[in-house]
Design a protein around this motif. Structure first.
Motif, PDB file in Angstrom:
ATOM      1  N   GLN A   1      11.094  24.754 -24.279  1.00  0.00           N
ATOM      2  CA  GLN A   1      11.888  24.976 -25.632  1.00  0.00           C
ATOM      3  C   GLN A   1      11.183  25.838 -26.372  1.00  0.00           C
ATOM      4  O   GLN A   1      10.232  26.376 -26.153  1.00  0.00           O
ATOM      5  N   LEU A   2      11.692  26.380 -27.499  1.00  0.00           N
ATOM      6  CA  LEU A   2      11.170  27.112 -28.510  1.00  0.00           C
ATOM      7  C   LEU A   2      10.398  26.355 -29.144  1.00  0.00           C
ATOM      8  O   LEU A   2      10.270  25.107 -29.503  1.00  0.00           O
ATOM      9  N   GLY A   3       9.160  27.293 -29.319  1.00  0.00           N
ATOM     10  CA  GLY A   3       7.881  26.448 -29.954  1.00  0.00           C
ATOM     11  C   GLY A   3       8.050  26.530 -31.467  1.00  0.00           C
ATOM     12  O   GLY A   3       9.067  26.643 -32.215  1.00  0.00           O
ATOM     13  N   SER A   4       6.961  26.087 -32.192  1.00  0.00           N
ATOM     14  CA  SER A   4       6.955  25.867 -33.569  1.00  0.00           C
ATOM     15  C   SER A   4       7.864  24.861 -34.101  1.00  0.00           C
ATOM     16  O   SER A   4       8.505  24.955 -35.369  1.00  0.00           O
ATOM     17  N   GLY A   5       8.391  23.854 -33.337  1.00  0.00           N
ATOM     18  CA  GLY A   5       9.278  22.704 -33.731  1.00  0.00           C
ATOM     19  C   GLY A   5      10.616  23.235 -33.899  1.00  0.00           C
ATOM     20  O   GLY A   5      11.460  22.512 -34.149  1.00  0.00           O
ATOM     21  N   MET A   6      11.141  24.410 -33.456  1.00  0.00           N
ATOM     22  CA  MET A   6      12.248  24.869 -33.528  1.00  0.00           C
ATOM     23  C   MET A   6      13.300  24.205 -32.468  1.00  0.00           C
ATOM     24  O   MET A   6      14.212  23.757 -32.762  1.00  0.00           O
ATOM     25  N   GLY A   7      12.644  23.832 -31.386  1.00  0.00           N
ATOM     26  CA  GLY A   7      13.426  23.446 -30.098  1.00  0.00           C
ATOM     27  C   GLY A   7      13.814  21.819 -30.479  1.00  0.00           C
ATOM     28  O   GLY A   7      14.878  21.382 -30.382  1.00  0.00           O
ATOM     29  N   ASP A   8      12.609  21.406 -31.195  1.00  0.00           N
ATOM     30  CA  ASP A   8      12.689  19.879 -31.495  1.00  0.00           C
ATOM     31  C   ASP A   8      13.978  19.631 -32.751  1.00  0.00           C
ATOM     32  O   ASP A   8      14.497  18.757 -32.766  1.00  0.00           O
ATOM     33  N   PHE A   9      13.851  20.750 -33.713  1.00  0.00           N
ATOM     34  CA  PHE A   9      14.968  20.726 -34.694  1.00  0.00           C
ATOM     35  C   PHE A   9      16.449  20.894 -34.041  1.00  0.00           C
ATOM     36  O   PHE A   9      17.341  19.907 -34.523  1.00  0.00           O
ATOM     37  N   ILE A  10      16.588  21.713 -33.019  1.00  0.00           N
ATOM     38  CA  ILE A  10      17.889  21.763 -32.477  1.00  0.00           C
ATOM     39  C   ILE A  10      18.337  20.382 -31.796  1.00  0.00           C
ATOM     40  O   ILE A  10      19.317  19.854 -31.638  1.00  0.00           O
ATOM     41  N   GLU A  11      17.379  20.020 -30.976  1.00  0.00           N
ATOM     42  CA  GLU A  11      17.535  18.791 -30.252  1.00  0.00           C
ATOM     43  C   GLU A  11      17.937  17.595 -31.062  1.00  0.00           C
ATOM     44  O   GLU A  11      18.916  16.576 -30.749  1.00  0.00           O
ATOM     45  N   LYS A  12      17.204  17.593 -32.329  1.00  0.00           N
ATOM     46  CA  LYS A  12      17.467  16.595 -33.322  1.00  0.00           C
ATOM     47  C   LYS A  12      18.870  16.577 -34.071  1.00  0.00           C
ATOM     48  O   LYS A  12      19.772  15.625 -34.186  1.00  0.00           O
ATOM     49  N   TYR A  13      19.458  17.746 -34.546  1.00  0.00           N
ATOM     50  CA  TYR A  13      20.431  17.803 -35.359  1.00  0.00           C
ATOM     51  C   TYR A  13      21.505  18.725 -34.634  1.00  0.00           C
ATOM     52  O   TYR A  13      22.671  18.499 -35.275  1.00  0.00           O
ATOM     53  N   ILE A  14      21.400  19.504 -33.752  1.00  0.00           N
ATOM     54  CA  ILE A  14      22.470  20.274 -33.417  1.00  0.00           C
ATOM     55  C   ILE A  14      22.895  19.995 -31.813  1.00  0.00           C
ATOM     56  O   ILE A  14      24.138  19.418 -31.593  1.00  0.00           O
TER      57      ILE A  14
ATOM     58  N   PRO B   1      21.856  17.700 -29.013  1.00  0.00           N
ATOM     59  CA  PRO B   1      20.836  16.888 -28.141  1.00  0.00           C
ATOM     60  C   PRO B   1      21.177  17.047 -26.632  1.00  0.00           C
ATOM     61  O   PRO B   1      22.210  16.970 -26.190  1.00  0.00           O
ATOM     62  N   GLY B   2      20.022  17.045 -26.073  1.00  0.00           N
ATOM     63  CA  GLY B   2      20.221  17.166 -24.463  1.00  0.00           C
ATOM     64  C   GLY B   2      20.227  18.531 -23.820  1.00  0.00           C
ATOM     65  O   GLY B   2      20.260  18.835 -22.813  1.00  0.00           O
ATOM     66  N   GLY B   3      20.277  19.617 -25.006  1.00  0.00           N
ATOM     67  CA  GLY B   3      20.468  20.913 -24.701  1.00  0.00           C
ATOM     68  C   GLY B   3      19.052  21.348 -23.806  1.00  0.00           C
ATOM     69  O   GLY B   3      18.069  21.051 -24.577  1.00  0.00           O
TER      70      GLY B   3
ATOM     71  N   LYS C   1      39.243  31.198  -8.655  1.00  0.00           N
ATOM     72  CA  LYS C   1      38.185  31.833  -9.746  1.00  0.00           C
ATOM     73  C   LYS C   1      37.919  30.516 -10.467  1.00  0.00           C
ATOM     74  O   LYS C   1      38.646  29.689 -10.977  1.00  0.00           O
ATOM     75  N   ILE C   2      36.475  30.706 -11.203  1.00  0.00           N
ATOM     76  CA  ILE C   2      36.049  29.559 -11.970  1.00  0.00           C
ATOM     77  C   ILE C   2      35.247  30.352 -13.062  1.00  0.00           C
ATOM     78  O   ILE C   2      34.386  31.255 -12.698  1.00  0.00           O
ATOM     79  N   ALA C   3      35.156  29.933 -14.358  1.00  0.00           N
ATOM     80  CA  ALA C   3      34.543  30.199 -15.410  1.00  0.00           C
ATOM     81  C   ALA C   3      33.709  29.258 -16.072  1.00  0.00           C
ATOM     82  O   ALA C   3      34.268  28.014 -16.114  1.00  0.00           O
ATOM     83  N   SER C   4      32.355  29.362 -16.451  1.00  0.00           N
ATOM     84  CA  SER C   4      31.646  28.167 -16.924  1.00  0.00           C
ATOM     85  C   SER C   4      31.360  29.079 -18.298  1.00  0.00           C
ATOM     86  O   SER C   4      30.029  29.921 -18.025  1.00  0.00           O
ATOM     87  N   VAL C   5      31.436  28.884 -19.484  1.00  0.00           N
ATOM     88  CA  VAL C   5      31.102  29.661 -20.584  1.00  0.00           C
ATOM     89  C   VAL C   5      30.433  28.675 -21.815  1.00  0.00           C
ATOM     90  O   VAL C   5      31.127  27.853 -22.312  1.00  0.00           O
ATOM     91  N   GLY C   6      29.129  29.028 -22.036  1.00  0.00           N
ATOM     92  CA  GLY C   6      28.398  28.283 -22.804  1.00  0.00           C
ATOM     93  C   GLY C   6      28.499  26.717 -22.575  1.00  0.00           C
ATOM     94  O   GLY C   6      28.243  25.908 -23.490  1.00  0.00           O
ATOM     95  N   MET C   7      28.491  26.332 -21.369  1.00  0.00           N
ATOM     96  CA  MET C   7      28.340  25.093 -20.943  1.00  0.00           C
ATOM     97  C   MET C   7      27.113  24.706 -20.067  1.00  0.00           C
ATOM     98  O   MET C   7      26.474  23.445 -20.245  1.00  0.00           O
ATOM     99  N   PHE C   8      26.644  25.528 -19.391  1.00  0.00           N
ATOM    100  CA  PHE C   8      25.539  25.014 -18.381  1.00  0.00           C
ATOM    101  C   PHE C   8      24.288  24.783 -19.088  1.00  0.00           C
ATOM    102  O   PHE C   8      23.291  24.259 -18.722  1.00  0.00           O
ATOM    103  N   GLU C   9      24.194  25.101 -20.556  1.00  0.00           N
ATOM    104  CA  GLU C   9      23.125  24.768 -21.256  1.00  0.00           C
ATOM    105  C   GLU C   9      22.871  23.191 -21.418  1.00  0.00           C
ATOM    106  O   GLU C   9      21.860  22.636 -21.619  1.00  0.00           O
ATOM    107  N   HIS C  10      23.961  22.583 -21.177  1.00  0.00           N
ATOM    108  CA  HIS C  10      24.070  21.283 -21.075  1.00  0.00           C
ATOM    109  C   HIS C  10      24.045  20.359 -20.078  1.00  0.00           C
ATOM    110  O   HIS C  10      23.879  19.163 -20.048  1.00  0.00           O
TER     111      HIS C  10
END
Length: 417
Positions: free
Chosen positions: A286-299, A301-303, A240-249
């Motif tokens: 990614q999310l518009g209105s600059g939200m995706g860019d914010f997450i990429e820069k500060y939270i 990167p690479g998501g 059995k295999i689990a991948s939890v909160g990882m494939f976003e990366h």
């Protein structure tokens, strides 16, 4: 300038929450008794507010170009109303755009770069994460099986929900890809008796989980490795295999090869759980209105996020069969609000744990990230899907409960029984 002020005043009058803006010269616009206040140090921030550019407003706050007064919940109520358009609007990318997007995804997800990106986020500070997570430090969507559950109870319910879906059995070899601070890895070992292997690229998580393994006396059947999933040896497949909160990366361009790797790591008939954040829109990168860019820069990167339909497509391309899909979007909104409220209650301690100007920037970024993501899940801009899949085994269609050669019984009742 007067035109910009007038536009701001008209916009403030339409918002569902009373807001006041304080200009760099002390001039005040908006409500006399506000629930949210913006103290602007630059008129550039006023332009971002008027245009509904949520990401740049967040960046102005993180970088100290404006201050925010009021609760995160009230702030997010205003933020959703500020948007001019849905942040998940998008059209199918053209041929050349898709080639460029794919090339960028490949470039952003080399072995070395992925390790740096993971460590940027997860190695920020164990003590900081511990301020607002549950005692097991489960950093993924909880499962509020009972609405009265606390965050800690709902996280344990989620861990058990995954173990039940996977039909974990005593003595099975279980792999947790992106095992975090060990919540699922240890839950599965202690409650289901599996032989468990976890992997992570976070040095902090690797050290933390190995300490817990020794403290709990589980070193004979639980191990945590500092290892990229692409480097795992598939000579001896797992049950059995689990991948939890990882494939976003993983990156869009690598998803089919990621699922193909899981297939090779899985015994024929075995089950794998892919639990992860998915995009709310079918085509938006990614999310518009600059939200995706914010997450990429500060939270993160690479998501990179994809719609659940893309998950099912690439999963199939990788040679796996989807047998159950469950959307837990409202559960993640509640989880994120619990995290946000936990951080807000301990802001002074957070600033002590992350000292200096860079530490203060991180605290401000996480305040917006946790509350902003809670809002995004509430609005349906992003989602959370658990996709249970199997590496197909032999099945003649006559025996459903314990079909020979595969683990899934093709009935859901075993999960909820």
């Amino acid at each position: 300038m007067n035109a910009l002020f007038s536009q701001a005043e008209r916009q403030l009058a339409t918002l569902p929450i009373p807001i006041q803006l304080t200009m760099p010269d002390g001039t005040r616009l908006g409500a006399a008794n506000p629930r949210v206040g913006f103290v602007l140090k630059s008129l550039r921030s006023l332009s971002h507010l008027v245009r509904g550019r949520i990401g740049p407003i967040g960046e102005d706050y993180v970088e100290g170009r404006l201050d925010i007064v009021g609760s995160m919940r009230d702030l997010m109520g205003a933020a959703a109303a500020l948007l001019k358009d849905s942040p998940v609007n998008g059209e199918r990318a053209g041929f050349l755009s898709e080639i460029g997007r794919r090339a960028a995804s490949v470039m952003h997800h080399t072995l070395d770069r992925d390790a740096r990106q993971i460590q940027f986020h997860y190695d920020l500070s164990d003590d900081f994460y511990g301020l607002w997570q549950d005692p097991r430090r489960v950093y993924s969507c909880a499962y509020y099986r009972d609405p009265a559950m606390t965050l800690a109870q709902a996280q344990e319910a989620k861990l058990d929900h995954i173990c039940r879906k996977l039909k974990l059995q005593q003595g099975e070899r279980f792999l947790d890809i992106g095992a975090g601070w060990g919540g699922l890895l240890l839950w599965a070992a202690e409650n289901y008796g599996v032989d468990a292997t976890g992997i992570t690229l976070s040095k902090n998580q690797h050290a933390h989980v190995n300490r817990l393994i020794q403290e709990k006396g589980l070193h004979d059947r639980v191990r945590m490795l500092l290892l990229d999933y692409r480097k795992l040896d598939d000579a001896e497949p797992f049950d059995k295999i689990a991948s939890v909160g990882m494939f976003e990366h993983v990156g869009r361009a690598q998803l089919a090869s990621y699922f193909s790797k899981i297939r090779r790591l899985l015994k024929p008939g075995g089950l794998a759980m892919n639990h992860g954040i998915t995009a709310g829109g079918t085509y938006n990168a990614q999310l518009g209105s600059g939200m995706g860019d914010f997450i990429e820069k500060y939270i993160f990167p690479g998501g990179e996020l994809v719609h659940v339909s893309k998950v099912l497509e690439t999963l199939s391309d990788g040679g796996l069969e989807a047998v159950d899909v469950e959307n837990l979007r409202p559960h993640y909104a509640r989880t994120l609000w619990a995290w946000s409220d936990g951080l807000e209650a301990k802001l002074d301690e957070a600033y002590r744990i992350l000292p200096g100007e860079q530490g203060a920037k991180s605290v401000r970024a996480y305040r917006l990230y946790l509350a902003g993501c809670a809002m995004a899940f509430e609005q349906g801009w992003i989602s959370l899907n658990q996709v249970l899949c199997q590496r197909q085994g032999i099945f003649d269609g006559t025996q459903l409960d314990n079909p020979p050669g595969q683990a899934y019984p093709f009935r859901r009742d075993y999960i909820y029984r």
